[in-house]
Write an enzyme that holds these catalytic residues in place. Structure first.
Site, PDB file in Angstrom:
ATOM      1  N   SER A   1      -1.438  -0.946  -2.557  1.00  0.00           N
ATOM      2  CA  SER A   1      -0.284  -1.660  -2.461  1.00  0.00           C
ATOM      3  C   SER A   1       0.513  -1.594  -3.576  1.00  0.00           C
ATOM      4  O   SER A   1       1.042  -0.697  -3.940  1.00  0.00           O
ATOM      5  CB  SER A   1      -1.187  -3.251  -2.450  1.00  0.00           C
ATOM      6  OG  SER A   1      -0.215  -4.030  -1.803  1.00  0.00           O
TER       7      SER A   1
ATOM      8  N   HIS B   1      -4.855  -5.332   5.263  1.00  0.00           N
ATOM      9  CA  HIS B   1      -4.225  -4.767   3.956  1.00  0.00           C
ATOM     10  C   HIS B   1      -5.550  -4.936   2.778  1.00  0.00           C
ATOM     11  O   HIS B   1      -5.886  -6.140   2.583  1.00  0.00           O
ATOM     12  CB  HIS B   1      -3.173  -5.782   3.205  1.00  0.00           C
ATOM     13  CG  HIS B   1      -2.513  -5.358   2.251  1.00  0.00           C
ATOM     14  ND1 HIS B   1      -1.600  -4.263   2.038  1.00  0.00           N
ATOM     15  CD2 HIS B   1      -2.475  -6.050   0.986  1.00  0.00           C
ATOM     16  CE1 HIS B   1      -1.199  -4.014   0.896  1.00  0.00           C
ATOM     17  NE2 HIS B   1      -1.535  -4.916   0.152  1.00  0.00           N
TER      18      HIS B   1
HETATM   19  C1  GCU Z   1       3.141  -8.092  -1.587  1.00  0.00           C
HETATM   20  C2  GCU Z   1       4.409  -7.407  -1.706  1.00  0.00           C
HETATM   21  C3  GCU Z   1       4.063  -6.020  -1.439  1.00  0.00           C
HETATM   22  C4  GCU Z   1       3.019  -5.493  -2.040  1.00  0.00           C
HETATM   23  C5  GCU Z   1       1.730  -6.529  -2.001  1.00  0.00           C
HETATM   24  C6  GCU Z   1       0.448  -6.242  -3.046  1.00  0.00           C
HETATM   25  O1  GCU Z   1       2.694  -8.302  -0.111  1.00  0.00           O
HETATM   26  O2  GCU Z   1       5.527  -7.862  -0.834  1.00  0.00           O
HETATM   27  O3  GCU Z   1       5.328  -5.081  -1.624  1.00  0.00           O
HETATM   28  O4  GCU Z   1       2.345  -4.268  -1.870  1.00  0.00           O
HETATM   29  O5  GCU Z   1       2.123  -7.731  -2.479  1.00  0.00           O
HETATM   30  O6  GCU Z   1       0.622  -5.502  -3.956  1.00  0.00           O
HETATM   31  O7  GCU Z   1      -0.716  -6.615  -2.482  1.00  0.00           O
END
Ligand code: GCU
Length: 405
Positions: A244, A385
């Site tokens: 992420s 995710h």
């Molecule tokens: C949020 C953000 C993303 C990121 C994510 C994370 O959702 O919008 O860009 O990748 O956090 O780091 O879990």
């Protein structure tokens, strides 16, 4: 789901028509046909663009770099592994920060390849090992993980073990090195803490317009960790991993520091592996609004203005070439735009071709849970995710072929 996520476009038919800037055509329109032209001209101009206009430049060199072995044991994971905890200190203008790296190495091999990646809540969260020290830095509160008052404590030991398949890595002859990212720069819109202030001149309170945001600072921390890792006689290759926002940092670290032998981007999304021009899921405007500290201020001019960007994220991936690169998505992680992440690997692949390496090899996205593993690799798995055992099993399998050799 937060407000921005519920407002985003997830409809493929609403993806705008766009032309991507070709990775093998220079900004001035010249075709790039060989490795020398790529490395000396095109790679350099792309790197400089991302440096000044996207993630932000590191303002200067450090005055001093140092590390100290705080603790080591030959008896971690039931005798399977050696453990080391290292303090890394960076100094500039008589100011310093110190951060801590936890390393496990498989016993039995004199040297091992290592995955290096940041964790979100402290080194003690990735393992149940009672000897791993608890970070004293600011951490984000998380009720589910029992983190309150922005402080880590014994109660969060081991809460993230499911994201770190450490035993699998060890059993396959790999080591793991991890650092809590907040020790380099706490993840909040505040430039008075973390590494940035070390570089300020008198009266300065935030980086200049084209200087580093937090992603660039985290990448810098990984790169300096590499100074230690390459000096450790028990470590062979290091490949940098991140999930992420930390996947965005891992990609930028791999792009800026060629000492990393390979890069793994897990669900990195917007500002990571996903193509910005698709405006599917998170957009540049949304990311710059929710996380104003992540990128350089110069990136703001591309809010809702992706067409004028002379680059897109496939060119970030191309900066990793010819080193092995793995991009992974999750089916339910639409916010990170899985298709955009896949297409990026496709459009970066021509640079791998210049080196006789096999890129992703197809424009057709693979089926769910059916990885493509060439020098450039990609999978989309079922689920949300996250980082799962499935992801690690595939990273290990691929690394055995493309990184170990
Ligand atoms: C949020 C953000 C993303 C990121 C994510 C994370 O959702 O919008 O860009 O990748 O956090 O780091 O879990």
């Amino acid at each position: 789901m937060c407000h921005a996520q519920s407002q985003a476009n997830y409809d493929e038919t609403k993806v705008p028509k766009f032309t991507l800037p070709d990775v093998l055509t220079s900004f001035s329109g010249n075709p790039i046909t060989n490795q020398t032209e790529w490395e000396e001209n095109r790679r350099r101009e792309i790197l400089q663009f991302f440096e000044k206009q996207v993630y932000g430049k590191v303002p200067d060199r450090l005055d001093e770099f140092g590390f100290k072995l705080l603790e080591e044991s030959n008896d971690a994971y039931g005798g399977k592994a050696r453990r080391k905890q290292i303090a890394i200190t960076l100094k500039k203008n008589k100011k310093s920060i110190t951060y801590y790296m936890l390393i496990y190495l498989p016993k039995g091999n004199p040297t091992a390849p290592v995955f290096l990646g940041y964790n979100f809540y402290g080194n003690h969260t990735v393992t149940n090992d009672p000897k791993v020290q608890i970070t004293k830095a600011w951490v984000k509160n998380n009720d589910a993980l029992g983190i309150t008052d922005n402080k880590a404590s014994e109660s969060s030991r081991g809460v993230r073990t499911h994201r770190w398949a450490i035993e699998k890595m060890l059993d396959n002859g790999f080591g793991i090195a991890t650092i809590y990212y907040g020790e380099i720069d706490p993840d909040k819109d505040d430039f008075s803490d973390g590494i940035h202030p070390l570089f300020y001149r008198d009266g300065q309170s935030k980086p200049k317009t084209n200087e580093w945001g937090s992603i660039s600072a985290w990448a810098f921390g990984l790169s300096k960790a590499m100074n230690y890792l390459e000096s450790d006689v028990n470590i062979s290759k290091v490949f940098v991993f991140g999930h992420s926002r930390l996947g965005k940092a891992a990609l930028w670290a791999g792009a800026t520091d060629k000492r990393f032998a390979g890069v793994i981007s897990n669900n990195s999304g917007c500002g990571g592996a996903a193509l910005s021009r698709r405006k599917f899921g998170e957009t540049i405007e949304q990311i710059n609004t929710s996380f104003p500290h992540w990128f350089a201020d110069s990136f703001l001019k591309y809010n809702n203005n992706e067409r004028t960007l002379p680059v897109d994220q496939h060119q970030l991936l191309a900066l990793v070439a010819p080193r092995p690169l793995y991009v992974a998505s999750a089916l339910d992680d639409k916010w990170a735009d899985p298709r955009g992440e896949f297409l990026s690997t496709y459009y970066a692949s021509s640079v791998y071709g210049l080196y006789g390496k096999k890129g992703i090899g197809t424009k057709e996205m693979p089926k769910t849970n059916a990885p493509i593993q060439n020098t450039v690799a990609y999978h989309i798995r079922t689920g949300k995710h996250d980082v799962t055992d499935y992801d690690w099993e595939n990273y290990i399998k691929w690394a055995n072929t493309f990184v170990k050799k």
